[in-house]
Scaffold this motif. Structure first.
Motif, PDB file in Angstrom:
ATOM      1  N   ASN A  46       0.841  -1.204   0.000  1.00 38.85           N
ATOM      2  CA  ASN A  46       0.000   0.000   0.000  1.00 38.85           C
ATOM      3  C   ASN A  46       0.873   1.250   0.000  1.00 38.85           C
ATOM      4  OD1 ASN A  46      -2.094  -1.857   0.458  1.00 38.85           O
ATOM      5  ND2 ASN A  46      -3.213  -0.311   1.608  1.00 38.85           N
ATOM      6  N   PRO A  47       0.298   2.384  -0.466  1.00 41.28           N
ATOM      7  CA  PRO A  47       1.041   3.640  -0.354  1.00 41.28           C
ATOM      8  C   PRO A  47       1.272   4.022   1.103  1.00 41.28           C
ATOM      9  CG  PRO A  47      -1.133   3.983  -1.356  1.00 41.28           C
ATOM     10  CD  PRO A  47      -1.014   2.539  -1.098  1.00 41.28           C
ATOM     11  N   THR A  48       2.298   4.814   1.340  1.00 42.96           N
ATOM     12  CA  THR A  48       2.585   5.254   2.709  1.00 42.96           C
ATOM     13  C   THR A  48       2.729   6.770   2.725  1.00 42.96           C
ATOM     14  OG1 THR A  48       4.954   5.001   2.341  1.00 42.96           O
ATOM     15  CG2 THR A  48       3.810   3.126   3.336  1.00 42.96           C
ATOM     16  N   LEU A  49       2.693   7.309   3.954  1.00 44.99           N
ATOM     17  CA  LEU A  49       2.911   8.747   4.130  1.00 44.99           C
ATOM     18  C   LEU A  49       4.228   8.905   4.897  1.00 44.99           C
ATOM     19  CD1 LEU A  49       1.220  11.211   3.305  1.00 44.99           C
ATOM     20  CD2 LEU A  49       0.430  11.364   5.658  1.00 44.99           C
ATOM     21  N   ASP A  50       5.277   9.294   4.184  1.00 40.16           N
ATOM     22  CA  ASP A  50       6.588   9.463   4.810  1.00 40.16           C
ATOM     23  C   ASP A  50       6.701  10.864   5.405  1.00 40.16           C
ATOM     24  OD1 ASP A  50       7.149   6.972   3.951  1.00 40.16           O
ATOM     25  OD2 ASP A  50       8.857   7.502   2.661  1.00 40.16           O
ATOM     26  N   ILE A  51       7.413  10.962   6.514  1.00 35.30           N
ATOM     27  CA  ILE A  51       7.607  12.266   7.156  1.00 35.30           C
ATOM     28  C   ILE A  51       9.068  12.689   6.986  1.00 35.30           C
ATOM     29  CG2 ILE A  51       7.529  13.540   9.337  1.00 35.30           C
ATOM     30  CD1 ILE A  51       5.312  11.577  10.213  1.00 35.30           C
ATOM     31  N   PHE A  52       9.253  13.876   6.429  1.00 29.87           N
ATOM     32  CA  PHE A  52      10.601  14.432   6.242  1.00 29.87           C
ATOM     33  C   PHE A  52      10.691  15.738   7.031  1.00 29.87           C
ATOM     34  CE2 PHE A  52       9.624  11.993   2.475  1.00 29.87           C
ATOM     35  CZ  PHE A  52      10.782  11.270   2.222  1.00 29.87           C
ATOM     36  N   GLU A  53      11.714  15.864   7.864  1.00 33.90           N
ATOM     37  CA  GLU A  53      11.956  17.140   8.539  1.00 33.90           C
ATOM     38  C   GLU A  53      13.015  17.899   7.746  1.00 33.90           C
ATOM     39  OE1 GLU A  53      10.905  15.849  13.128  1.00 33.90           O
ATOM     40  OE2 GLU A  53      12.947  16.455  12.630  1.00 33.90           O
ATOM     41  N   VAL A  54      12.675  19.123   7.349  1.00 35.95           N
ATOM     42  CA  VAL A  54      13.582  19.916   6.508  1.00 35.95           C
ATOM     43  C   VAL A  54      13.887  21.236   7.208  1.00 35.95           C
ATOM     44  CG1 VAL A  54      13.842  21.043   4.260  1.00 35.95           C
ATOM     45  CG2 VAL A  54      12.613  18.874   4.411  1.00 35.95           C
ATOM     46  N   ASP A  55      15.166  21.628   7.164  1.00 34.35           N
ATOM     47  CA  ASP A  55      15.569  22.920   7.731  1.00 34.35           C
ATOM     48  C   ASP A  55      15.264  24.017   6.709  1.00 34.35           C
ATOM     49  OD1 ASP A  55      16.651  25.047   8.969  1.00 34.35           O
ATOM     50  OD2 ASP A  55      18.698  24.238   9.158  1.00 34.35           O
ATOM     51  N   LEU A  56      14.287  24.858   7.013  1.00 36.17           N
ATOM     52  CA  LEU A  56      13.861  25.878   6.039  1.00 36.17           C
ATOM     53  C   LEU A  56      14.948  26.912   5.781  1.00 36.17           C
ATOM     54  CD1 LEU A  56      10.117  26.538   6.990  1.00 36.17           C
ATOM     55  CD2 LEU A  56      11.076  24.852   5.423  1.00 36.17           C
ATOM     56  N   LEU A 104      10.929  19.898  -1.842  1.00 38.63           N
ATOM     57  CA  LEU A 104      10.931  18.590  -2.513  1.00 38.63           C
ATOM     58  C   LEU A 104      12.293  18.304  -3.138  1.00 38.63           C
ATOM     59  CD1 LEU A 104       7.412  18.643  -4.242  1.00 38.63           C
ATOM     60  CD2 LEU A 104       8.136  17.143  -2.393  1.00 38.63           C
ATOM     61  N   LEU A 105      12.895  19.329  -3.763  1.00 40.83           N
ATOM     62  CA  LEU A 105      14.216  19.154  -4.381  1.00 40.83           C
ATOM     63  C   LEU A 105      15.264  18.871  -3.311  1.00 40.83           C
ATOM     64  CD1 LEU A 105      13.974  21.983  -7.046  1.00 40.83           C
ATOM     65  CD2 LEU A 105      14.121  19.530  -7.509  1.00 40.83           C
ATOM     66  N   LYS A 106      15.152  19.552  -2.164  1.00 37.03           N
ATOM     67  CA  LYS A 106      16.091  19.331  -1.056  1.00 37.03           C
ATOM     68  C   LYS A 106      15.991  17.871  -0.563  1.00 37.03           C
ATOM     69  CE  LYS A 106      18.713  20.366   2.520  1.00 37.03           C
ATOM     70  NZ  LYS A 106      20.151  20.574   2.316  1.00 37.03           N
ATOM     71  N   ILE A 107      14.729  17.408  -0.434  1.00 38.07           N
ATOM     72  CA  ILE A 107      14.524  16.028   0.029  1.00 38.07           C
ATOM     73  C   ILE A 107      15.120  15.049  -0.978  1.00 38.07           C
ATOM     74  CG2 ILE A 107      12.749  14.275   0.468  1.00 38.07           C
ATOM     75  CD1 ILE A 107      10.972  16.667   1.496  1.00 38.07           C
ATOM     76  N   LYS A 108      14.847  15.282  -2.256  1.00 42.45           N
ATOM     77  CA  LYS A 108      15.355  14.364  -3.293  1.00 42.45           C
ATOM     78  C   LYS A 108      16.883  14.394  -3.360  1.00 42.45           C
ATOM     79  CE  LYS A 108      14.671  12.936  -8.071  1.00 42.45           C
ATOM     80  NZ  LYS A 108      14.261  11.561  -7.788  1.00 42.45           N
ATOM     81  N   ASP A 109      17.463  15.580  -3.239  1.00 41.20           N
ATOM     82  CA  ASP A 109      18.918  15.711  -3.355  1.00 41.20           C
ATOM     83  C   ASP A 109      19.646  15.143  -2.139  1.00 41.20           C
ATOM     84  OD1 ASP A 109      18.614  16.889  -5.757  1.00 41.20           O
ATOM     85  OD2 ASP A 109      18.889  18.953  -5.061  1.00 41.20           O
ATOM     86  N   ASP A 110      19.114  15.419  -0.936  1.00 41.36           N
ATOM     87  CA  ASP A 110      19.906  15.151   0.267  1.00 41.36           C
ATOM     88  C   ASP A 110      19.357  14.068   1.189  1.00 41.36           C
ATOM     89  OD1 ASP A 110      21.506  17.110  -0.644  1.00 41.36           O
ATOM     90  OD2 ASP A 110      20.893  18.652   0.795  1.00 41.36           O
ATOM     91  N   ILE A 111      18.065  13.770   1.074  1.00 42.08           N
ATOM     92  CA  ILE A 111      17.496  12.834   2.060  1.00 42.08           C
ATOM     93  C   ILE A 111      17.105  11.509   1.414  1.00 42.08           C
ATOM     94  CG2 ILE A 111      15.737  12.506   3.843  1.00 42.08           C
ATOM     95  CD1 ILE A 111      15.534  15.599   4.008  1.00 42.08           C
ATOM     96  N   ASP A 112      16.267  11.565   0.371  1.00 41.20           N
ATOM     97  CA  ASP A 112      15.784  10.328  -0.244  1.00 41.20           C
ATOM     98  C   ASP A 112      15.719  10.499  -1.765  1.00 41.20           C
ATOM     99  OD1 ASP A 112      14.536   8.085  -1.131  1.00 41.20           O
ATOM    100  OD2 ASP A 112      12.860   8.166   0.280  1.00 41.20           O
ATOM    101  N   PRO A 113      16.730  10.052  -2.498  1.00 45.79           N
ATOM    102  CA  PRO A 113      16.745  10.254  -3.959  1.00 45.79           C
ATOM    103  C   PRO A 113      15.673   9.461  -4.697  1.00 45.79           C
ATOM    104  CG  PRO A 113      18.638   8.947  -3.248  1.00 45.79           C
ATOM    105  CD  PRO A 113      17.948   9.394  -2.002  1.00 45.79           C
ATOM    106  N   THR A 114      14.987   8.554  -3.997  1.00 50.32           N
ATOM    107  CA  THR A 114      13.936   7.790  -4.699  1.00 50.32           C
ATOM    108  C   THR A 114      12.621   8.562  -4.784  1.00 50.32           C
ATOM    109  OG1 THR A 114      13.106   6.698  -2.700  1.00 50.32           O
ATOM    110  CG2 THR A 114      14.932   5.614  -3.853  1.00 50.32           C
ATOM    111  N   LEU A 115      12.509   9.676  -4.067  1.00 49.15           N
ATOM    112  CA  LEU A 115      11.281  10.470  -4.141  1.00 49.15           C
ATOM    113  C   LEU A 115      11.069  10.941  -5.588  1.00 49.15           C
ATOM    114  CD1 LEU A 115       8.914  11.905  -2.686  1.00 49.15           C
ATOM    115  CD2 LEU A 115      10.399  13.894  -2.443  1.00 49.15           C
ATOM    116  N   THR A 116       9.868  10.646  -6.126  1.00 45.64           N
ATOM    117  CA  THR A 116       9.628  10.881  -7.552  1.00 45.64           C
ATOM    118  C   THR A 116       8.536  11.921  -7.756  1.00 45.64           C
ATOM    119  OG1 THR A 116      10.215   8.580  -7.902  1.00 45.64           O
ATOM    120  CG2 THR A 116       9.140   9.704  -9.733  1.00 45.64           C
TER     121      THR A 116
END
Lengths: 259, 126
Positions: A42-52, A63-75
């Motif tokens: 099933n789909p999930t709801l992931d929680i990402f904490e980002v420093d603004l 979203l770009l910060k998360i993809k670049d630095d936290i989880d590159p699989t985020l599409t």
């Protein structure tokens, strides 16, 4: 078809949690819908904490910060990052909009990000837009003329050109179509606000000579008249357009040629 | 397995070349119902608690009987058209949807005719 509950295999479950790095001072939570077609889960709801403090002001920056630095699989889809390409359409804080135009500061509490509603999800925030593009092709979005090709361009007065204002600016992001309950329930037959706005763009173009045929093709209980003036489309449009007015204008033209 | 192209699916079986009439009558009946409903409410208030003889005398006046019949016709017509749209939106599968629409049409015409005949009966016979 009307669906008030998600199918069992589409219900969203809690996902992974990614904490902000130590020392981050201006932390904001992003709750993001995740779905991987390769995993039969099933789909999930992931929680990402980002420093603004480390990113720009818009949701797309996060979203770009998360993809670049936290989880590159985020599409997700993105391109122009300035509201022109319409790629980064998604449901943010309960309203469909473009991630590149949505300020993070506008969202109180965690920023909840889902794909556009009521479309098949390909992966994470990427939806299948095939049917919408096919509906766009079905209205034949090009100029139709009977007059032979002139030596110069086909002319249009400034007043005639003004009729296209509020129509030509649409970037086909489909935020409006996917916010419309009528489109959710009957999208296989109803053209929806985005395609009808595009249809109006060609019907209203004084250089076009296929107005009657276009109206013939639109006159249908489902293609056009499924619009019940719910007006979610107006609220959703990130470009500030009014698809409901475009649809009303089409209905007025239908009236003009009958009454 | 469906192998039809996306454009083929979107174009489907084409336009019905219909839809304006339904939309137009729905709006016309809605506009007609605004004054008719106000008249109906005032009529109900004026004969509230009255005996049958007073009511039949009220309905025997041509204006009252006529407006009552107009109210009934506009109300049933508008109700039928609104219900049709709701059924088209929410009732699945298609065979059930068509069956409900057939039932709805028959019910509305039967009830409408009975209502009009009732008004005429009271108005003429007293």
């Amino acid at each position: 078809m009307v669906q008030f509950v998600l199918p069992r295999n589409s219900r969203v479950k809690p996902g992974k949690s990614h904490k902000a790095p130590a020392g981050a001072k201006n932390v904001k939570e992003f709750h993001i819908y995740r779905y991987d077609p390769d995993e039969k889960k099933n789909p999930t709801l992931d929680i990402f904490e980002v420093d603004l403090d480390e990113i720009g002001p818009m949701v797309l920056d996060a979203l770009l910060k998360i993809k670049d630095d936290i989880d590159p699989t985020l599409t997700f889809r993105r391109s122009c990052r300035e509201g022109i390409c319409g790629s980064c359409a998604m449901c943010i804080d309960g309203i469909n909009t473009l991630a590149c135009l949505k300020p993070i500061a506008d969202v109180k509490g965690p920023v909840k990000i889902y794909p556009l509603p009521h479309l098949e999800v390909i992966k994470d925030l990427v939806c299948d837009l095939d049917h919408l593009y096919a509906q766009y092709a079905s209205i034949e979005p090009w100029m139709k003329t009977k007059t032979p090709m002139p030596k110069q361009e086909r002319l249009q007065s400034p007043e005639e050109r003004e009729k296209l204002d509020g129509l030509w600016e649409c970037v086909l992001c489909f935020c409006c179509a996917t916010s419309c309950p009528s489109y959710w329930w009957n999208g296989h037959r109803y053209l929806g606000p985005s395609i009808l706005l595009q249809a109006a763009r060609w019907v209203m173009d004084t250089r076009d000579e296929g107005q009657g045929e276009r109206l013939d093709d639109l006159e249908d209980p489902f293609k056009l008249y499924r619009c019940h003036t719910i007006l979610n489309c107006v609220k959703a449009c990130p470009r500030g357009l009014n698809p409901a007015k475009a649809i009303a204008d089409l209905k007025v033209l239908m009236m003009e040629r009958i009454l | 397995m469906a192998m039809r192209s996306a454009l083929g699916r979107a174009r489907g079986i084409g336009s019905a070349k219909d839809g304006f009439h339904h939309w137009w009558i729905e709006r016309l009946s809605a506009i007609a119902l605004v004054p008719l409903t106000l008249w109906f409410a005032s009529a109900v208030i004026s004969v509230a608690g009255a005996d049958y003889a007073t009511f039949s005398a009220f309905l025997a006046k041509p204006w009252n009987a006529g407006l009552m019949i107009c109210f009934i016709c506009a109300g049933f017509l508008h109700g039928k058209m609104g219900m049709e749209v709701i059924v088209e939106d929410y009732v699945e599968p298609r065979c059930v949807q068509v069956a409900v629409r057939i039932f709805l049409n028959i019910a509305v015409y039967v009830l409408g005719v009975i209502s009009v005949v009732s008004v005429l009966t009271v108005a003429v016979r007293g």
